[in-house]
Design an enzyme around this catalytic site. Structure first.
Site, PDB file in Angstrom:
ATOM      1  N   ASP A 131      77.626  31.923 135.381  1.00  8.58           N
ATOM      2  CA  ASP A 131      77.292  30.915 136.405  1.00  8.58           C
ATOM      3  C   ASP A 131      78.579  30.313 136.963  1.00  8.58           C
ATOM      4  O   ASP A 131      79.068  29.345 136.432  1.00  8.58           O
ATOM      5  CB  ASP A 131      76.407  29.839 135.776  1.00  8.58           C
TER       6      ASP A 131
ATOM      7  N   GLU B 137      78.931  23.625 144.203  1.00  9.51           N
ATOM      8  CA  GLU B 137      77.483  23.829 144.074  1.00  9.51           C
ATOM      9  C   GLU B 137      76.949  23.002 142.926  1.00  9.51           C
ATOM     10  O   GLU B 137      75.870  22.423 142.985  1.00  9.51           O
ATOM     11  CB  GLU B 137      77.170  25.313 143.836  1.00  9.51           C
TER      12      GLU B 137
END
Ligand code: DTR
Ligand code: ZN
Ligand code: ZN
Length: 499
Positions: A277, A311
């Site tokens: 991630d 993000e």
């Protein structure tokens, strides 16, 4: 001979949508074959090295993110692009030392087990009486309305239940009412809402903000209601405005008025290096960028590669990007493909549910279902099962669909638990998180299911090739109409304007 020609055309139909000629077909390589796992893993290894030498994180505002940005820029330049770096400000936050939560002379609660600190908590060292705020949640949630704090004794610690509104609303109301700290305990509304509240209070606050478990929170409320409960909260946090970046590059070839945006977020969380991630998505999009030039004239629509910053702080980079497009620039974006978490160790092959066939009520922009179908057809042909991934806007496609731009993408799962049915289909362990290292220090180079990563990268490359060729079923755009027809369209428009 004739039969052979038809066979060629059928083969072509699988890789492209209309408008291609047999001559194109002969020249077309397959991008899913050009995008190789080895190259993706190389990029992930480089991102791991960057993290390792920069404090173990690539979070926005940290040196590891700055170096990651330079890495992507230099790889894109090497591949022949002229990348641009778009800067944007954001509120940087970190917890300098883990918070302390206890009862003076009594129980000491365990950080990470009994409670957590919410992002953007203020700093403080408070010992005070705890006061439950609207524990039954009358009206909207507990602490969502200023009136919930009527009569709140100034200087006390507010005990507030999760739910009904953003954490920031509860914190704002508590701070305004004179609370010296706020504990937002979990609401037990689902299995995921039992543990410590790990969330964000969105913007910097003065008072400490902690999130006890459902069990601890309800116990404390009971005690506070039946007598005097004194609590001690100590937090040590830091926040300031910093700059993050998006890296953007696009193909020279292709229609500039029908752009296919391929995106992945480049940043990690502060806790770890973020190699699944989202090193996995970053490396995949970067490898597609490196290989797509080999399609040559197969690129009918420009392909734009976006590496989003921040993000993890709330889709900040993609939000900033979309918000700063002119109306004309927005209209030129045909669609967005997003790739976030492609190699979860206990993962699945997730395809964003662009037609909301699962009935989640996500109301996707028209065309998102057609994008989903391109992925489903691809994996169907390869006889690989897929699972619908809720199209809930929890990654950087969110700002695109909010602006009516169709989107799609792939993911292998985050903190959710693998079901029995999924374990039968994909192997792995039921009842265990898709990525057991989600948002943790152990999200390293080794935190990867390379089989799933390879297969999802293939799907990403295939979709990039299909939409570089045509986006017809997604947004109705037809590639390069014959010249005479184009001239005809230019004069004497009839009826209502389309743009
Ligand atoms: N946005 C991700 C995690 C995440 C959660 N659900 C989905 C669905 C599809 C893609 C990603 C995700 C993160 O960066 O933490
Ligand atoms: Zn994340
Ligand atoms: Zn992510």
């Amino acid at each position: 001979m004739r039969k052979l020609a038809i066979g060629t055309l059928i083969g072509l139909a699988a890789a492209s949508i209309g408008a291609a000629t047999p001559a194109d077909a002969a020249a077309q390589p397959h991008l899913d074959r050009l995008v190789k796992l080895k190259d993706i893993r190389r990029h992930q290894k480089d991102l791991q090295t960057i993290a390792t030498y920069n404090g173990g994180t690539r979070a926005a505002g940290e040196p590891g993110f700055e170096v990651s940005t330079k890495y992507v820029v230099s790889r894109l330049r090497k591949a022949g692009y002229r990348p641009t770096v778009q800067d944007f400000p954001f509120d940087y936050y970190k917890e300098k030392t883990p918070s302390v939560f206890d009862r003076p002379g009594g129980a000491k609660y365990v950080y990470g087990t009994d409670y957590a600190t919410l992002d953007f908590s203020g700093s403080g060292d408070v010992t005070a009486t705890a006061t439950p705020v609207d524990p039954a949640g009358a009206g909207v949630g507990s602490g969502c309305e200023a009136a919930d704090f009527t009569g709140f004794p100034k200087g006390n610690i507010a005990l507030v239940k999760r739910g009904g509104c953003n954490f920031s609303v509860k914190v704002g109301n508590a701070q305004n009412a004179g609370a010296t700290a706020i504990a937002i305990y979990n609401d037990g509304a689902s299995p995921e809402r039992m543990g410590p509240v790990q969330g964000t209070a969105s913007t910097p606050w003065q008072i400490p903000v902690i999130g006890p478990t459902y069990q601890l929170g309800t116990d404390l409320v009971k005690e506070a209601a039946s007598g005097t409960l004194t609590l001690h909260v100590k937090t040590d946090t830091f926040s300031e405005q910093r700059t993050a970046h998006n890296v953007i590059a696009e193909t020279k070839r292709g229609r500039a008025d029908n752009v296919v945006v391929l995106g992945a977020h480049l940043d990690s969380v502060t806790a770890g290096p973020g190699i699944n991630d989202n090193g996995s998505g970053t490396a995949t999009v970067l490898t597609i960028a490196e290989q797509i030039g080999k399609l040559g004239k197969g690129i009918k629509n420009k392909v734009r590669f976006a590496f989003w910053g921040a993000e993890e702080e709330g889709l900040l980079g993609s939000e900033y990007y979309v918000a700063h497009l002119t109306a004309a620039q927005k209209a030129q974006i045909a669609l967005n493909l997003n790739f976030d978490m492609l190699g979860s160790p206990n993962g699945v092959r997730g395809v964003y549910d662009g037609d909301d066939s699962q009935g989640a009520g996500t109301n996707p922009p028209a065309g998102s279902g057609a994008i989903e179908k391109v992925f489903l057809d691809y994996y169907g042909k390869r006889k690989l099962a897929t699972s619908p991934s809720e199209f809930n806007g929890r990654s950087d496609y969110g700002p695109f669909i909010e602006n009516g731009i169709p989107a799609g993408g792939l993911d292998s799962g985050a903190e959710g638990l693998k079901t029995e049915a999924e374990a039968k289909t994909y192997g792995g362990q039921a009842g265990v998180a898709y990525d057991p290292c989600y948002h943790q220090a152990c999200d390293t180079y080794d935190n990867s299911n390379n089989t799933i990563l390879d297969q999802l990268a293939d799907g990403a490359a295939h979709a990039a090739q299909v939409f570089a060729g045509s986006t017809l079923p997604v947004n109705g755009a037809r590639v390069a109409a014959p010249k005479t027809a184009r001239a005809h369209v230019q004069h004497a428009p009839t009826g209502r304007a389309l743009s």
